[in-house]
Scaffold this active site. Sequence first.
Site, PDB file in Angstrom:
ATOM      1  N   SER A  14      72.383  37.952  91.468  1.00 46.81           N
ATOM      2  CA  SER A  14      73.799  37.807  91.091  1.00 46.81           C
ATOM      3  C   SER A  14      74.673  37.656  92.334  1.00 46.81           C
ATOM      4  CB  SER A  14      74.270  38.967  90.206  1.00 46.81           C
ATOM      5  OG  SER A  14      74.364  40.152  90.934  1.00 46.81           O
ATOM      6  N   MET A  91      64.482  43.293  99.106  1.00 42.34           N
ATOM      7  CA  MET A  91      64.090  44.687  99.095  1.00 42.34           C
ATOM      8  C   MET A  91      62.964  45.021 100.067  1.00 42.34           C
ATOM      9  SD  MET A  91      66.440  45.595  97.389  1.00 42.34           S
ATOM     10  CE  MET A  91      66.914  46.712  96.111  1.00 42.34           C
ATOM     11  N   ARG A  92      63.009  44.412 101.237  1.00 43.37           N
ATOM     12  CA  ARG A  92      62.032  44.742 102.277  1.00 43.37           C
ATOM     13  C   ARG A  92      62.756  44.841 103.613  1.00 43.37           C
ATOM     14  NH1 ARG A  92      56.716  44.097 101.975  1.00 43.37           N
ATOM     15  NH2 ARG A  92      56.564  43.141 104.031  1.00 43.37           N
ATOM     16  N   HIS A 110      74.772  46.247 100.484  1.00 44.64           N
ATOM     17  CA  HIS A 110      74.125  47.452  99.967  1.00 44.64           C
ATOM     18  C   HIS A 110      75.081  48.164  99.004  1.00 44.64           C
ATOM     19  CE1 HIS A 110      71.308  50.735  99.881  1.00 44.64           C
ATOM     20  NE2 HIS A 110      72.308  51.575 100.084  1.00 44.64           N
ATOM     21  N   LEU A 145      66.665  50.453 108.267  1.00 46.26           N
ATOM     22  CA  LEU A 145      66.917  50.181 106.845  1.00 46.26           C
ATOM     23  C   LEU A 145      68.403  50.346 106.492  1.00 46.26           C
ATOM     24  CD1 LEU A 145      65.663  49.708 103.991  1.00 46.26           C
ATOM     25  CD2 LEU A 145      65.521  52.200 103.805  1.00 46.26           C
ATOM     26  N   GLU A 175      80.752  43.911  94.866  1.00 50.54           N
ATOM     27  CA  GLU A 175      79.804  43.216  95.762  1.00 50.54           C
ATOM     28  C   GLU A 175      80.062  41.720  95.723  1.00 50.54           C
ATOM     29  OE1 GLU A 175      75.598  44.193  95.616  1.00 50.54           O
ATOM     30  OE2 GLU A 175      76.043  46.072  94.592  1.00 50.54           O
TER      31      GLU A 175
HETATM   32  C1  GAR Z   1      72.568  44.510  94.778  1.00 52.31           C
HETATM   33  O1  GAR Z   1      73.180  45.615  94.145  1.00 52.31           O
HETATM   34  C2  GAR Z   1      72.436  44.754  96.258  1.00 52.31           C
HETATM   35  O2  GAR Z   1      73.519  45.455  96.804  1.00 52.31           O
HETATM   36  C3  GAR Z   1      71.173  45.581  96.312  1.00 52.31           C
HETATM   37  O3  GAR Z   1      70.321  44.934  95.422  1.00 52.31           O
HETATM   38  C4  GAR Z   1      71.097  44.391  94.338  1.00 52.31           C
HETATM   39  C5  GAR Z   1      70.699  42.964  94.149  1.00 52.31           C
HETATM   40  O4  GAR Z   1      71.329  42.439  93.016  1.00 52.31           O
HETATM   41  N1  GAR Z   1      70.624  45.651  97.636  1.00 52.31           N
HETATM   42  C6  GAR Z   1      70.074  46.750  98.150  1.00 52.31           C
HETATM   43  O5  GAR Z   1      69.914  47.781  97.529  1.00 52.31           O
HETATM   44  C7  GAR Z   1      69.644  46.620  99.606  1.00 52.31           C
HETATM   45  N2  GAR Z   1      69.211  47.879 100.096  1.00 52.31           N
HETATM   46  P1  GAR Z   1      71.351  40.879  92.755  1.00 52.31           P
HETATM   47  O6  GAR Z   1      69.900  40.398  92.866  1.00 52.31           O
HETATM   48  O7  GAR Z   1      71.896  40.751  91.371  1.00 52.31           O
HETATM   49  O8  GAR Z   1      72.234  40.267  93.791  1.00 52.31           O
END
Ligand code: GAR
Length: 226
Positions: A14, A91-92, A110, A145, A175
Amino acid sequence: MTLSIGVLLSGGGSNLQSIIDHIEQGVLEARIRVVLSNEPKAGGLERAGKHGIQTEVRDHRSYSSRAEHDAALLKVLQAAGVEVVCLAGYMRLLGKTLVRAYPGRILNIHPALLPSFPGLDAQQQAADYGVRISGATVHFVDEFLDHGPVIIQAAVPAYPEEDRGELARRILALEHRIYPQALQWLARDRLRLADGRVHLQPEDDGLVLDSSPQSFLVNPPLEWGF
Ligand code: GAR
């Protein structure tokens, strides 16, 4: 300047969609050169495809080490002419080689007010702790991280009574606004890094600091007399 962006993701995308939308609306001066995922089934790949953006998958399970996987990612990014890397739900942890190949040119988003609650499921961590304010952070990426100089943060109230999904939804909506904004500042060369901190340059003679008395969030709200 039009930024040449590469987006790294692992999931639904998203945030990628929001970057695409802001580019298509003409408010973000950028072009997405490639969307790269470590997860073959990431929904973000389909979103990119719908907008005619090149997609690539480099599944980390097919590589024997993080360094090898990172080298494969780097190869894709460089071949696509990427200048700025956006982690959007990737997520890595990135290894040294990748981080050093793009010094000050990798951004991450984040869903918490860093340095609080790095890592997985940040919204749940915040809800479990019982914080009254949480939010989202866009930052430059270093080798740790969810860590590095903060570019922009957005805060939302958190309520102990509510379903945790509600908090995640409120954070996600912000976000989608702060990530494209941070990228546009970068496109306009308005971000300066000094002593590990990010300074936003004014657009022209404009004032960046918001000294308005409304510029705070208190939760639960203050009552009369306070
Ligand atoms: C988002 O909330 C982003 O902030 C988080 O993953 C989600 C991805 O959503 N990222 C983390 O947690 C990084 N540590 P999306 O695929 O809908 O953009």
